[in-house]
Design a protein around this motif. Structure first.
Motif, PDB file in Angstrom:
ATOM      1  N   LEU A   7       0.815  -1.209   0.000  1.00 50.17           N
ATOM      2  CA  LEU A   7       0.000   0.000   0.000  1.00 50.17           C
ATOM      3  C   LEU A   7       0.853   1.266   0.000  1.00 50.17           C
ATOM      4  CD1 LEU A   7      -2.903  -0.866   2.486  1.00 50.17           C
ATOM      5  CD2 LEU A   7      -3.094  -0.507   0.021  1.00 50.17           C
ATOM      6  N   GLU A   8       2.024   1.211   0.630  1.00 41.72           N
ATOM      7  CA  GLU A   8       2.879   2.386   0.702  1.00 41.72           C
ATOM      8  C   GLU A   8       3.538   2.710  -0.645  1.00 41.72           C
ATOM      9  OE1 GLU A   8       4.705   3.065   4.946  1.00 41.72           O
ATOM     10  OE2 GLU A   8       5.074   0.982   4.345  1.00 41.72           O
ATOM     11  N   HIS A   9       3.390   1.808  -1.604  1.00 42.22           N
ATOM     12  CA  HIS A   9       3.959   2.036  -2.932  1.00 42.22           C
ATOM     13  C   HIS A   9       2.958   2.652  -3.906  1.00 42.22           C
ATOM     14  CE1 HIS A   9       7.163  -1.329  -2.177  1.00 42.22           C
ATOM     15  NE2 HIS A   9       7.427  -0.204  -1.526  1.00 42.22           N
ATOM     16  N   ILE A  10       1.752   2.944  -3.421  1.00 44.30           N
ATOM     17  CA  ILE A  10       0.698   3.489  -4.285  1.00 44.30           C
ATOM     18  C   ILE A  10       0.504   4.976  -4.005  1.00 44.30           C
ATOM     19  CG2 ILE A  10      -1.699   3.307  -5.030  1.00 44.30           C
ATOM     20  CD1 ILE A  10      -1.733   0.456  -3.883  1.00 44.30           C
ATOM     21  N   LEU A  11       0.522   5.779  -5.053  1.00 39.45           N
ATOM     22  CA  LEU A  11       0.147   7.188  -4.936  1.00 39.45           C
ATOM     23  C   LEU A  11      -1.256   7.345  -5.504  1.00 39.45           C
ATOM     24  CD1 LEU A  11       1.085  10.085  -4.153  1.00 39.45           C
ATOM     25  CD2 LEU A  11       1.658  10.409  -6.570  1.00 39.45           C
ATOM     26  N   PHE A  12      -2.207   7.616  -4.642  1.00 40.53           N
ATOM     27  CA  PHE A  12      -3.595   7.816  -5.045  1.00 40.53           C
ATOM     28  C   PHE A  12      -3.783   9.271  -5.455  1.00 40.53           C
ATOM     29  CE2 PHE A  12      -3.393   4.373  -2.035  1.00 40.53           C
ATOM     30  CZ  PHE A  12      -4.223   3.405  -2.565  1.00 40.53           C
ATOM     31  N   LEU A  13      -4.607   9.513  -6.467  1.00 35.77           N
ATOM     32  CA  LEU A  13      -4.772  10.891  -6.915  1.00 35.77           C
ATOM     33  C   LEU A  13      -6.112  11.133  -7.573  1.00 35.77           C
ATOM     34  CD1 LEU A  13      -4.254  11.363 -10.308  1.00 35.77           C
ATOM     35  CD2 LEU A  13      -2.090  10.361  -9.614  1.00 35.77           C
ATOM     36  N   ASP A  14      -6.448  12.408  -7.644  1.00 37.11           N
ATOM     37  CA  ASP A  14      -7.642  12.855  -8.361  1.00 37.11           C
ATOM     38  C   ASP A  14      -7.351  14.251  -8.880  1.00 37.11           C
ATOM     39  OD1 ASP A  14     -10.507  12.519  -9.115  1.00 37.11           O
ATOM     40  OD2 ASP A  14     -10.746  14.288  -7.844  1.00 37.11           O
ATOM     41  N   ILE A  15      -7.934  14.615 -10.008  1.00 40.32           N
ATOM     42  CA  ILE A  15      -7.753  15.962 -10.550  1.00 40.32           C
ATOM     43  C   ILE A  15      -9.105  16.633 -10.752  1.00 40.32           C
ATOM     44  CG2 ILE A  15      -5.649  15.222 -11.729  1.00 40.32           C
ATOM     45  CD1 ILE A  15      -7.149  15.465 -14.400  1.00 40.32           C
ATOM     46  N   ILE A  68      -4.733  19.134  -8.222  1.00 40.50           N
ATOM     47  CA  ILE A  68      -4.366  17.722  -8.155  1.00 40.50           C
ATOM     48  C   ILE A  68      -4.219  17.381  -6.681  1.00 40.50           C
ATOM     49  CG2 ILE A  68      -2.690  15.919  -8.724  1.00 40.50           C
ATOM     50  CD1 ILE A  68      -1.802  17.532 -11.119  1.00 40.50           C
ATOM     51  N   SER A  69      -5.025  16.452  -6.206  1.00 37.63           N
ATOM     52  CA  SER A  69      -4.904  15.975  -4.835  1.00 37.63           C
ATOM     53  C   SER A  69      -4.294  14.586  -4.851  1.00 37.63           C
ATOM     54  CB  SER A  69      -6.269  15.932  -4.142  1.00 37.63           C
ATOM     55  OG  SER A  69      -6.770  17.234  -3.938  1.00 37.63           O
ATOM     56  N   VAL A  70      -3.384  14.343  -3.927  1.00 41.46           N
ATOM     57  CA  VAL A  70      -2.726  13.040  -3.838  1.00 41.46           C
ATOM     58  C   VAL A  70      -2.853  12.513  -2.408  1.00 41.46           C
ATOM     59  CG1 VAL A  70      -1.077  13.608  -5.665  1.00 41.46           C
ATOM     60  CG2 VAL A  70      -0.458  14.014  -3.275  1.00 41.46           C
ATOM     61  N   GLY A  71      -2.725  11.202  -2.268  1.00 40.52           N
ATOM     62  CA  GLY A  71      -2.754  10.589  -0.953  1.00 40.52           C
ATOM     63  C   GLY A  71      -1.880   9.355  -0.943  1.00 40.52           C
ATOM     64  N   TYR A  72      -1.324   9.046   0.214  1.00 44.12           N
ATOM     65  CA  TYR A  72      -0.445   7.887   0.319  1.00 44.12           C
ATOM     66  C   TYR A  72      -0.504   7.335   1.742  1.00 44.12           C
ATOM     67  CZ  TYR A  72       2.550  11.604   2.157  1.00 44.12           C
ATOM     68  OH  TYR A  72       3.028  12.677   2.866  1.00 44.12           O
ATOM     69  N   PHE A  73      -0.257   6.045   1.870  1.00 41.69           N
ATOM     70  CA  PHE A  73      -0.276   5.372   3.164  1.00 41.69           C
ATOM     71  C   PHE A  73       1.095   5.449   3.831  1.00 41.69           C
ATOM     72  CE2 PHE A  73      -3.988   3.341   1.303  1.00 41.69           C
ATOM     73  CZ  PHE A  73      -4.846   3.197   2.398  1.00 41.69           C
ATOM     74  N   LYS A  74       1.090   5.617   5.139  1.00 42.89           N
ATOM     75  CA  LYS A  74       2.267   5.456   5.977  1.00 42.89           C
ATOM     76  C   LYS A  74       1.902   4.443   7.060  1.00 42.89           C
ATOM     77  CE  LYS A  74       5.649   7.442   5.906  1.00 42.89           C
ATOM     78  NZ  LYS A  74       6.937   7.136   5.219  1.00 42.89           N
ATOM     79  N   ILE A  75       2.580   3.320   7.032  1.00 44.84           N
ATOM     80  CA  ILE A  75       2.251   2.225   7.954  1.00 44.84           C
ATOM     81  C   ILE A  75       3.479   1.908   8.798  1.00 44.84           C
ATOM     82  CG2 ILE A  75       1.452  -0.162   8.147  1.00 44.84           C
ATOM     83  CD1 ILE A  75       0.129   0.225   5.370  1.00 44.84           C
ATOM     84  N   THR A  76       3.322   2.017  10.107  1.00 46.20           N
ATOM     85  CA  THR A  76       4.400   1.694  11.049  1.00 46.20           C
ATOM     86  C   THR A  76       3.850   0.728  12.091  1.00 46.20           C
ATOM     87  OG1 THR A  76       5.331   3.914  10.755  1.00 46.20           O
ATOM     88  CG2 THR A  76       6.140   2.609  12.621  1.00 46.20           C
ATOM     89  N   GLY A  77       4.251  -0.520  11.995  1.00 46.04           N
ATOM     90  CA  GLY A  77       3.716  -1.528  12.902  1.00 46.04           C
ATOM     91  C   GLY A  77       2.217  -1.657  12.733  1.00 46.04           C
ATOM     92  N   GLU A  78       1.482  -1.424  13.818  1.00 39.09           N
ATOM     93  CA  GLU A  78       0.021  -1.501  13.784  1.00 39.09           C
ATOM     94  C   GLU A  78      -0.629  -0.152  13.469  1.00 39.09           C
ATOM     95  OE1 GLU A  78      -1.678  -4.396  14.093  1.00 39.09           O
ATOM     96  OE2 GLU A  78       0.312  -5.321  14.128  1.00 39.09           O
TER      97      GLU A  78
END
Length: 237
Positions: A7-15, A68-78
């Motif tokens: 999931l942390e390798h995906i850049l989500f976006l919308d324009i 352009i809006s972007v979003g990304y996951f940051k996951i650390t442990g739980e």
């Protein structure tokens, strides 16, 4: 398989896009003629070229990107967070800043871009506007010579089709059937033009664009059969 992608390798976006000019009369004569030819079959006899111009934002040749809006996951442990940010204002600056993001933070082979109907709209629209502005395409948008399986793009509409090519499912409908809170609780795409030119409320457009980006991420979680994001996990940075 979708679950194999980190999931942390995906850049989500919308324009969000609008016509290049507020009024049809602002176009030069050549552009007016080209607009008339471009939209001849969409308009049929129902609208004049001038009456149809409020839809010009759909075409990269006659529209422009205002956010352009972007979003990304940051996951650390739980701990899981989804961070959103937006580029808005002058289109050249929007595109330049977005390119910098791709070049510095999402430039590895494992990184992918994800949008709803992105392969038909968002990704090519951004690429075309970059070329119009004289901006070299970043690797993630330059598809020349790439085989289909080498294209670093995910499209939630395509994923939902499961090989069915004869239907279109809107983001709002897909969110509804999957039990995801609707992103369309304020304005929708048809209102962006007036919100930008008449109301001059870019902040409202940014909020709307970021909500769509979050919804795309929620859809991917649902397709992976994972827990949806809670409001406390979503951060605007």
């Amino acid at each position: 398989m979708l679950k194999r992608i980190n999931l942390e390798h995906i850049l989500f976006l919308d324009i969000e896009t609008v016509p290049q000019f507020e009024h049809f009369d602002n176009l030069d004569e050549t552009t007016k003629q080209l607009w008339e030819l471009k939209t001849k079959y969409q308009r049929k006899d129902d609208f004049t070229p001038e009456e149809f111009y409020d839809r010009a934002g759909i075409w990269a040749e006659f529209g422009k990107i205002v956010c352009i809006s972007v979003g990304y996951f940051k996951i650390t442990g739980e701990t899981r967070n989804f961070r959103t940010t937006s580029f808005y204002g002058d289109e050249h600056q929007i595109l330049s800043d977005f390119k910098t993001l791709l070049s510095t933070h999402f430039n590895k082979s494992q990184h992918v871009l994800c949008a709803h109907n992105g392969k038909e709209f968002d990704f090519p629209y951004i690429a075309r506007r970059m070329i119009i502005h004289g901006i070299d395409l970043p690797f993630k948008l330059n598809l020349f010579g790439k085989k289909p399986w080498e294209v670093p793009h995910l499209d939630t509409l395509e994923l939902w089709k499961f090989g069915d090519y004869k239907t279109f499912t809107s983001l709002k409908l897909m969110a509804h059937v999957l039990g995801i809170p609707s992103p369309k609780d304020d304005i929708d795409g048809s209102e962006v033009r007036n919100t930008y030119y008449v109301d001059k409320d870019i902040d409202r457009i940014v909020i709307y664009c970021e909500k769509d980006t979050v919804t795309v991420a929620q859809i991917v979680l649902k397709l992976r059969n994972e827990t949806l994001l809670s409001s406390t996990e979503i951060l605007s940075v």
